[in-house]
Design a protein around this motif. Structure first.
Motif, mmCIF file in Angstrom:
data_model
loop_
_atom_site.group_PDB
_atom_site.id
_atom_site.type_symbol
_atom_site.label_atom_id
_atom_site.label_comp_id
_atom_site.label_asym_id
_atom_site.label_seq_id
_atom_site.Cartn_x
_atom_site.Cartn_y
_atom_site.Cartn_z
ATOM 1 N N LEU A 163 0.889 -1.169 0.034
ATOM 2 C CA LEU A 163 -0.020 0.140 0.027
ATOM 3 C C LEU A 163 0.972 1.192 -0.136
ATOM 4 O O LEU A 163 0.513 2.337 -0.656
ATOM 5 N N VAL A 206 2.124 1.436 -3.649
ATOM 6 C CA VAL A 206 0.969 2.154 -4.470
ATOM 7 C C VAL A 206 0.772 3.708 -4.066
ATOM 8 O O VAL A 206 0.844 4.409 -5.183
ATOM 9 N N SER A 237 -8.410 -0.990 -11.022
ATOM 10 C CA SER A 237 -7.771 -1.413 -10.015
ATOM 11 C C SER A 237 -7.008 -2.354 -9.904
ATOM 12 O O SER A 237 -6.659 -3.098 -8.822
ATOM 13 N N THR A 285 -6.057 -6.758 -6.560
ATOM 14 C CA THR A 285 -6.699 -5.372 -6.499
ATOM 15 C C THR A 285 -6.430 -4.679 -5.543
ATOM 16 O O THR A 285 -6.119 -4.927 -4.461
ATOM 17 N N ILE A 286 -6.724 -3.203 -5.723
ATOM 18 C CA ILE A 286 -6.631 -2.197 -4.664
ATOM 19 C C ILE A 286 -7.504 -2.815 -3.506
ATOM 20 O O ILE A 286 -7.150 -2.602 -2.157
ATOM 21 N N ARG A 287 -8.630 -3.192 -3.825
ATOM 22 C CA ARG A 287 -9.634 -3.682 -2.770
ATOM 23 C C ARG A 287 -9.016 -4.939 -1.821
ATOM 24 O O ARG A 287 -9.072 -4.930 -0.704
ATOM 25 N N VAL A 333 -6.626 -3.089 0.537
ATOM 26 C CA VAL A 333 -7.361 -2.285 1.466
ATOM 27 C C VAL A 333 -8.010 -3.447 2.386
ATOM 28 O O VAL A 333 -8.107 -2.961 3.929
ATOM 29 N N PHE A 334 -8.648 -4.321 2.113
ATOM 30 C CA PHE A 334 -9.572 -5.055 2.921
ATOM 31 C C PHE A 334 -8.801 -6.262 3.726
ATOM 32 O O PHE A 334 -9.405 -6.842 4.479
ATOM 33 N N ARG A 335 -7.698 -6.773 3.294
ATOM 34 C CA ARG A 335 -7.186 -7.880 3.744
ATOM 35 C C ARG A 335 -6.033 -7.496 4.859
ATOM 36 O O ARG A 335 -5.648 -6.195 5.060
#
Lengths: 437, 437
Positions: free
Chosen positions: A138, A141, A155, A171-173, A176-178
């Motif tokens: 992150l 990025v 993404s 993916t960006i997701r 973010v979410f892991r």
């Protein structure tokens, strides 16, 4: 035209694509002076949105310094496209005015043929090593984003292994979410579909169309990830390929557009017109064989355009369905035989339907039952021949590794003219002999 | 064909798009049994990847329950497309087998015409209210993601105001890298470009092509955000529109493909063949006017196909450039006059170049200087007429609000045949009178 008449049209707050559209309608000199007045960033975007021929006309009137300044602002792949169109001596001078690192990256992209995956890919994308944590990823990025705000449409983030080979995608997701301490290699999706730098752009477009990807990575022959192609870029390629097919069919270059100057277009069009002329003489020679027949019954000449015209139109219907089907990848495996069956059926039935009507009109118009019969049979046979050749010409060209669209309408009308006249005049000659005319 | 011959081809681990391709090549009965054997999710994806005609053939052999089960798995917009193709009675029964909430959403999408923005949009996208914090927004995005893993291609997230109107757009990155306590309304990018539900799909495609967006929001007439279109979906639309243009030009439906059954294709093709026949009789009538001239000099008949064929091919070159230019939005404003000028120049010059050669060959072949002169002048005039009509026919159709491609090649060859024969035989008749033939 004076300045005050044209300039007010151009507002530098408009979208560069719209400014480019308007520059394409005004004289090159005016376009150059508009470009010079725009802020560099806008001017650079406008230049990359311009039609190739128009852009070349404009850069021809600018200094290497000016061009260099604009190229420096562009994504490398677009700079490479513009640079490739410059005359070689100017090209090197322009590149020498660009920051050496940028210039090397532009030159790198220029190595790939224009219509290959390498030629259309962008080299601006984010790639992460697989041996870092999500937290670290992150951070990278974020830095990348500061460096280039353009990379935000998609993404997908690609992941490389320690040998620089494409290892997967996240993916960006995912980031973010892991859990931030997990390793990228543990969350990536492997088995990413990719294309190779030397794949044809038509193949790339076909993959996007088949699988509806938003982006595809591009790898070098050694497996290194070197670029990416996004769906929005593929739209232009698909338009290009469709234009090419439509144009090749009728003997155009495949690259002509409204802005191609006439003195450039004529070199591409005239040779095919001469090819068409040669084939037209072939058809004329068939008529010539039956000059004596026509001399005895002039009315036959009146029906020549009908036999040829109907065969040509019916054949073009078949040809268009087949060539388009090939371009869209519909015709593969058994679909080829299916198409031949369908077109043959249509040839026979349309041939019957049209042949009958032509026969009746021919009889009613000229009062000759013999003429009605002859033109009817000839029309039926020619429509069937048109259907068969509409399928077989593109397959034949393809088997020779030639673009199946190339001049196919010229070849098709040769068949329908030659066969049509031969059927019509040949049957007429025999029939006339039988009734003693 | 027996089962063991076809079945081994289909592997349910293949991509649904590839399975769909293969189902298109086998008999419908076999395709139905393959679909029944696939896991529901795969079967559902395969069904939505199938060509429209093939899909309709397959659903015709399935029960409403079976179809309902497959539609339930699909994105709503794809389910709506399939349902729209079902016979009305079956459609309601199928929808009654679907979860009522889902069914309502599918029915909602079916209200929009197939080729409008509403007809192509997806209703699966993330929308956030503008009066929450980034922190809260991320929480919602996370929940949304769990609900539907498909929404991951594009990183745009749309924002609505308290009246449910489109207020702006943010990216996932904005959410990740900005301060979590900031309000969405303070970080959103306003002035998002959008399309309306009733905009034509061709307009939507044009916007994607012009501005290279990755996605566009779709709003209702009251400003409510109701869907989004992504670049990868636009690829299919662009192919459709290109197919339509190519097909309309030669008198096809614009929707035919390799899989269209012959008994469906014939209803579209035959009427245009009859139109072409009527125009061919027009050309024949012109020849008929000069039957006496031909009776006195039969060699003229031999040159009819050359005059007509060359005019037709040259005219098709012009027509193709103009129709394609219109489709790509190149021909607007002053570009129309520029195109007319360019094509006129090409008509004149190609006319000279071809006319001269035809004249010389005509003289050499038939040994008649008079024939050479006559065919030369006629060819020159016809090539010029071909260029003018190649530009003017599509502009004329467009001014009547008709698709400029519609049957344009049929109209064009009418002009080039009629004008060509009139020039050629008319000049011949005059010249023969002068030399006392």
């Amino acid at each position: 035209m004076n300045d005050t008449e044209d300039k007010p049209d151009i507002n530098h707050l408009d979208h560069p694509a719209d400014i480019a559209d308007r520059l394409q309608e005004i004289p090159v000199e005016d376009a150059v002076s508009v470009i010079r007045e725009l802020p560099t960033e806008t001017a650079s975007e406008v230049l990359s949105e311009l039609d190739e021929d128009v852009a070349a006309g404009i850069t021809a009137q600018m200094t290497p310094e000016e061009i260099g300044e604009l190229l420096e602002e562009m994504p490398h792949d677009e700079a490479a496209d513009i640079a490739a169109e410059l005359p070689p001596e100017q090209r090197y001078e322009v590149l020498s005015h660009i920051d050496p690192e940028e210039s090397a990256q532009v030159a790198e992209l220029m190595r790939y043929p224009e219509d290959s995956a390498g030629g259309i890919m962008s080299d601006e994308f984010i790639v992460l090593p697989d041996d870092i944590t999500i937290e670290e990823a992150l951070k990278r990025v974020r830095q990348d984003e500061d460096a280039d705000e353009d990379i935000e449409g998609v993404s997908y983030i690609y992941v490389r292994d320690r040998n620089n080979k494409l290892a997967g995608v996240v993916t960006i997701r995912d980031l973010v979410f892991r859990h931030p301490k997990r390793m990228i290699r543990d969350i990536l999706k492997p088995d990413v579909q990719y294309v190779r730098v030397d794949d044809d752009q038509e193949k790339v477009a076909r993959i996007f169309q088949q699988y509806h990807f938003m982006a595809l990575p591009v790898i070098e022959s050694d497996g290194r990830l070197v670029g990416m192609v996004e769906a929005n870029q593929v739209i232009d390629i698909i338009q290009e390929e469709a234009t090419e097919d439509m144009q090749l069919m009728v003997g155009l270059s495949g690259e002509e557009n409204t802005f191609t100057p006439w003195n450039k277009a004529i070199y591409k069009r005239l040779p095919w017109l001469y090819v068409n002329l040669a084939t037209a003489f072939l058809a004329a020679a068939v008529v010539g064989l039956f000059e004596g027949t026509i001399a005895r019954w002039t009315t036959l000449a009146v029906f020549l355009p009908i036999v040829a015209g109907q065969g040509g139109n019916a054949g073009m219907q078949t040809l268009t369905v087949i060539i388009r089907g090939m371009a869209l990848g519909e015709i593969e495996g058994k679909a080829g035989r299916k198409a031949l069956f369908k077109e043959s059926m249509l040839g026979l039935l349309n041939g019957l339907a049209v042949g009958l009507v032509v026969g009746i009109i021919g009889y009613a118009w000229k009062g000759s039952f013999l003429l009605g019969i002859v033109v009817s049979i000839a029309m039926f046979l020619n429509m069937f021949a048109a259907a068969l050749s509409g399928v077989m010409i593109p397959f034949f060209l393809k088997s020779l590794k030639i673009d199946p669209a190339l001049a196919s309408s010229i070849f098709l009308t040769t068949v329908t003219d030659v066969a049509g006249f031969f059927f019509f005049l040949g049957i007429a000659a025999i029939a006339m002999g039988m009734v003693g005319m």
